[in-house]
Design a protein around this motif. Structure first.
Motif, PDB file in Angstrom:
ATOM      1  N   ASN A  78       0.824  -1.206   0.000  1.00 10.28           N
ATOM      2  CA  ASN A  78       0.000   0.000   0.000  1.00 10.28           C
ATOM      3  C   ASN A  78       0.862   1.261   0.000  1.00 10.28           C
ATOM      4  O   ASN A  78       0.529   2.248  -0.673  1.00 10.28           O
ATOM      5  CB  ASN A  78      -0.932   0.004   1.211  1.00 10.28           C
ATOM      6  N   ARG A  81       2.182   1.677  -3.583  1.00 14.71           N
ATOM      7  CA  ARG A  81       1.172   2.215  -4.495  1.00 14.71           C
ATOM      8  C   ARG A  81       0.965   3.700  -4.249  1.00 14.71           C
ATOM      9  O   ARG A  81       0.813   4.480  -5.200  1.00 14.71           O
ATOM     10  CB  ARG A  81      -0.139   1.452  -4.323  1.00 14.71           C
ATOM     11  N   TRP A  85       1.824   6.652  -6.957  1.00 15.02           N
ATOM     12  CA  TRP A  85       0.740   7.568  -7.343  1.00 15.02           C
ATOM     13  C   TRP A  85       1.136   9.017  -7.053  1.00 15.02           C
ATOM     14  O   TRP A  85       0.936   9.911  -7.878  1.00 15.02           O
ATOM     15  CB  TRP A  85      -0.541   7.204  -6.596  1.00 15.02           C
TER      16      TRP A  85
END
Length: 228
Positions: A78, A81, A85
Protein backbone atom coordinates in the motif's frame (compact mmCIF):
# COMPACT_ATOMS: atom_id res chain seq x y z
CA UNK A 1 9.32 32.00 22.40
CA UNK A 2 7.02 29.11 21.50
CA UNK A 3 7.50 26.69 18.62
CA UNK A 4 4.99 24.31 17.13
CA UNK A 5 6.21 20.81 16.28
CA UNK A 6 4.52 18.51 13.77
CA UNK A 7 5.44 15.40 11.81
CA UNK A 8 4.17 12.73 9.43
CA UNK A 9 1.47 14.69 7.60
CA UNK A 10 1.39 12.17 4.75
CA UNK A 11 -0.55 14.32 2.29
CA UNK A 12 -3.52 14.63 4.65
CA UNK A 13 -4.37 18.28 3.99
CA UNK A 14 -7.65 18.41 5.96
CA UNK A 15 -5.81 17.24 9.07
CA UNK A 16 -2.96 19.68 8.49
CA UNK A 17 -5.34 22.63 8.16
CA UNK A 18 -6.90 21.88 11.56
CA UNK A 19 -3.48 21.45 13.16
CA UNK A 20 -2.16 24.70 11.68
CA UNK A 21 -5.25 26.51 12.99
CA UNK A 22 -4.50 25.08 16.43
CA UNK A 23 -0.89 26.20 16.27
CA UNK A 24 -1.87 29.70 15.25
CA UNK A 25 -4.35 29.85 18.13
CA UNK A 26 -1.57 28.68 20.48
CA UNK A 27 0.49 31.72 19.50
CA UNK A 28 3.55 29.88 18.24
CA UNK A 29 6.34 31.95 16.72
CA UNK A 30 7.64 29.22 14.43
CA UNK A 31 6.66 25.74 13.25
CA UNK A 32 9.03 22.81 12.72
CA UNK A 33 8.14 19.60 10.86
CA UNK A 34 10.02 16.32 11.32
CA UNK A 35 9.37 15.04 7.81
CA UNK A 36 7.00 12.95 5.69
CA UNK A 37 4.92 15.73 4.22
CA UNK A 38 3.61 13.35 1.55
CA UNK A 39 2.80 9.70 0.95
CA UNK A 40 -0.30 7.59 1.74
CA UNK A 41 -3.04 10.20 1.16
CA UNK A 42 -4.34 12.19 -1.84
CA UNK A 43 -3.44 15.84 -1.17
CA UNK A 44 0.35 16.11 -1.68
CA UNK A 45 0.41 19.43 -3.51
CA UNK A 46 -2.05 21.02 -1.11
CA UNK A 47 0.12 19.98 1.86
CA UNK A 48 3.28 21.40 0.32
CA UNK A 49 1.44 24.64 -0.39
CA UNK A 50 0.22 24.89 3.21
CA UNK A 51 3.71 24.27 4.60
CA UNK A 52 5.10 27.03 2.41
CA UNK A 53 2.26 29.42 3.25
CA UNK A 54 2.91 29.02 6.98
CA UNK A 55 6.72 29.15 6.63
CA UNK A 56 7.09 25.72 8.22
CA UNK A 57 10.70 24.64 8.53
CA UNK A 58 10.81 20.99 7.58
CA UNK A 59 13.25 18.17 7.02
CA UNK A 60 12.86 15.26 4.61
CA UNK A 61 11.24 11.97 5.62
CA UNK A 62 11.51 8.54 4.05
CA UNK A 63 8.25 8.91 2.12
CA UNK A 64 9.29 12.33 0.84
CA UNK A 65 12.53 10.80 -0.40
CA UNK A 66 10.69 7.84 -1.92
CA UNK A 67 8.50 9.97 -4.17
CA UNK A 68 11.57 11.76 -5.50
CA UNK A 69 13.38 8.55 -6.40
CA UNK A 70 12.62 4.87 -6.81
CA UNK A 71 10.14 3.49 -4.29
CA UNK A 72 12.05 1.43 -1.68
CA UNK A 73 11.59 -2.32 -1.91
CA UNK A 74 10.92 -2.57 1.82
CA UNK A 75 7.76 -0.46 1.57
CA UNK A 76 4.47 -2.31 2.06
CA UNK A 77 2.36 -2.80 -1.04
CA UNK A 78 0.00 0.00 0.00
CA UNK A 79 2.88 2.38 0.72
CA UNK A 80 4.40 1.52 -2.67
CA UNK A 81 1.17 2.21 -4.50
CA UNK A 82 0.77 5.51 -2.68
CA UNK A 83 4.36 6.57 -3.38
CA UNK A 84 4.07 5.72 -7.07
CA UNK A 85 0.74 7.57 -7.34
CA UNK A 86 2.10 10.59 -5.48
CA UNK A 87 5.15 10.78 -7.74
CA UNK A 88 2.83 11.19 -10.72
CA UNK A 89 0.73 13.88 -9.03
CA UNK A 90 3.44 16.20 -7.76
CA UNK A 91 3.76 19.52 -9.52
CA UNK A 92 7.26 20.72 -10.47
CA UNK A 93 6.99 23.25 -7.63
CA UNK A 94 6.17 20.56 -5.07
CA UNK A 95 9.04 18.38 -6.29
CA UNK A 96 11.42 21.32 -6.00
CA UNK A 97 10.25 21.94 -2.45
CA UNK A 98 10.80 18.32 -1.40
CA UNK A 99 14.22 18.26 -3.07
CA UNK A 100 15.23 21.33 -1.05
CA UNK A 101 14.67 19.60 2.32
CA UNK A 102 17.67 18.50 4.40
CA UNK A 103 18.16 15.27 6.31
CA UNK A 104 18.55 17.01 9.66
CA UNK A 105 17.89 20.34 11.33
CA UNK A 106 20.53 21.64 13.73
CA UNK A 107 20.05 25.18 14.92
CA UNK A 108 20.00 27.41 17.99
CA UNK A 109 16.66 29.14 18.44
CA UNK A 110 16.13 31.56 21.30
CA UNK A 111 19.35 30.25 22.91
CA UNK A 112 18.17 26.63 22.78
CA UNK A 113 20.10 24.04 20.79
CA UNK A 114 17.62 22.06 18.70
CA UNK A 115 18.25 18.90 16.68
CA UNK A 116 15.52 17.43 14.49
CA UNK A 117 15.56 14.32 12.32
CA UNK A 118 12.85 12.08 10.89
CA UNK A 119 14.19 8.68 11.96
CA UNK A 120 17.23 8.75 14.24
CA UNK A 121 20.52 10.66 14.37
CA UNK A 122 22.21 7.40 13.32
CA UNK A 123 19.82 6.68 10.42
CA UNK A 124 17.96 9.90 9.55
CA UNK A 125 15.40 8.41 7.17
CA UNK A 126 14.59 4.87 8.20
CA UNK A 127 15.27 3.96 11.84
CA UNK A 128 12.31 3.84 14.19
CA UNK A 129 13.03 5.16 17.68
CA UNK A 130 10.43 4.14 20.25
CA UNK A 131 9.92 5.86 23.58
CA UNK A 132 11.43 3.01 25.59
CA UNK A 133 14.64 3.22 23.55
CA UNK A 134 15.33 6.81 24.54
CA UNK A 135 17.76 6.87 27.47
CA UNK A 136 21.15 8.16 28.59
CA UNK A 137 22.97 5.52 26.60
CA UNK A 138 21.17 6.39 23.38
CA UNK A 139 21.89 10.09 23.77
CA UNK A 140 25.57 9.39 24.46
CA UNK A 141 25.71 7.25 21.33
CA UNK A 142 24.07 9.90 19.14
CA UNK A 143 25.73 13.07 20.38
CA UNK A 144 29.12 14.27 21.54
CA UNK A 145 27.47 17.44 22.81
CA UNK A 146 23.83 16.89 23.60
CA UNK A 147 21.32 19.42 22.29
CA UNK A 148 18.67 20.69 24.66
CA UNK A 149 15.78 19.63 22.44
CA UNK A 150 15.75 16.56 20.17
CA UNK A 151 12.78 16.14 17.82
CA UNK A 152 12.03 12.79 16.15
CA UNK A 153 9.24 11.53 13.87
CA UNK A 154 8.61 8.38 11.79
CA UNK A 155 6.85 6.19 14.40
CA UNK A 156 3.54 8.11 14.31
CA UNK A 157 3.39 7.68 18.10
CA UNK A 158 3.81 10.72 20.33
CA UNK A 159 5.98 10.92 23.42
CA UNK A 160 8.06 13.37 25.40
CA UNK A 161 10.95 12.32 27.62
CA UNK A 162 13.38 14.32 29.73
CA UNK A 163 16.86 12.78 29.99
CA UNK A 164 19.14 14.92 32.16
CA UNK A 165 19.22 18.33 30.41
CA UNK A 166 17.80 17.05 27.10
CA UNK A 167 14.13 16.88 26.15
CA UNK A 168 13.32 14.29 23.47
CA UNK A 169 10.03 14.83 21.67
CA UNK A 170 8.07 12.94 19.07
CA UNK A 171 4.94 15.00 18.33
CA UNK A 172 3.11 12.06 16.77
CA UNK A 173 1.44 12.14 13.38
CA UNK A 174 -0.72 14.81 11.83
CA UNK A 175 -2.02 12.64 9.02
CA UNK A 176 -1.93 9.00 10.12
CA UNK A 177 -1.77 8.44 13.90
CA UNK A 178 -0.78 4.92 14.97
CA UNK A 179 -1.41 4.99 18.72
CA UNK A 180 -5.06 3.92 18.47
CA UNK A 181 -6.18 7.55 18.69
CA UNK A 182 -7.43 8.79 15.31
CA UNK A 183 -7.14 12.50 16.14
CA UNK A 184 -4.26 14.49 14.69
CA UNK A 185 -1.30 15.07 16.98
CA UNK A 186 0.99 18.06 17.44
CA UNK A 187 3.03 19.73 20.17
CA UNK A 188 3.99 23.19 21.37
CA UNK A 189 7.32 23.82 23.10
CA UNK A 190 8.01 26.87 25.27
CA UNK A 191 11.70 27.43 24.64
CA UNK A 192 12.12 29.49 27.80
CA UNK A 193 11.29 26.54 30.04
CA UNK A 194 11.35 23.61 27.55
CA UNK A 195 7.86 22.76 28.74
CA UNK A 196 6.01 20.67 26.15
CA UNK A 197 2.25 20.71 25.65
CA UNK A 198 0.83 17.94 23.48
CA UNK A 199 -2.48 18.23 21.65
CA UNK A 200 -4.95 16.04 19.76
CA UNK A 201 -7.55 17.51 17.43
CA UNK A 202 -10.42 16.13 15.37
CA UNK A 203 -10.63 16.60 11.62
CA UNK A 204 -12.93 15.41 8.83
CA UNK A 205 -11.76 11.82 8.41
CA UNK A 206 -14.70 11.02 6.15
CA UNK A 207 -13.56 13.60 3.60
CA UNK A 208 -10.04 12.15 3.50
CA UNK A 209 -11.26 8.55 3.43
CA UNK A 210 -13.67 9.21 0.56
CA UNK A 211 -11.03 10.95 -1.55
CA UNK A 212 -8.45 8.29 -0.73
CA UNK A 213 -10.81 5.57 -1.89
CA UNK A 214 -11.03 7.19 -5.32
CA UNK A 215 -7.32 6.82 -6.07
CA UNK A 216 -5.56 4.72 -3.44
CA UNK A 217 -6.00 1.45 -1.50
CA UNK A 218 -9.09 1.48 0.69
CA UNK A 219 -7.08 0.05 3.59
CA UNK A 220 -5.24 3.36 3.84
CA UNK A 221 -8.57 5.11 4.35
CA UNK A 222 -9.94 2.57 6.82
CA UNK A 223 -6.95 2.76 9.16
CA UNK A 224 -7.58 6.46 9.77
CA UNK A 225 -10.72 5.66 11.74
CA UNK A 226 -8.80 3.36 14.08
CA UNK A 227 -5.62 5.40 14.50
CA UNK A 228 -3.33 2.56 13.49
Amino acid sequence: MKIGVISDIHANAPALRVVLDGLVESGVDQILCAGDAVGYYPFPNEVVSLLQKHDVRSIIGNHDAAVLDETPSEFSINAKRAADWTRRQLTPESKAYLKSLHLAFEETIDDREIYMVHGSPDDPLNEYIWEEEVNERALDFWFDDRPELVILGHTHRPFVKEISSTTVLNPGSVGQPRDRNPRSAFAVVDLETLAVNRYRVDYDIDAVADKTGEYLPRKLADRLYEGR
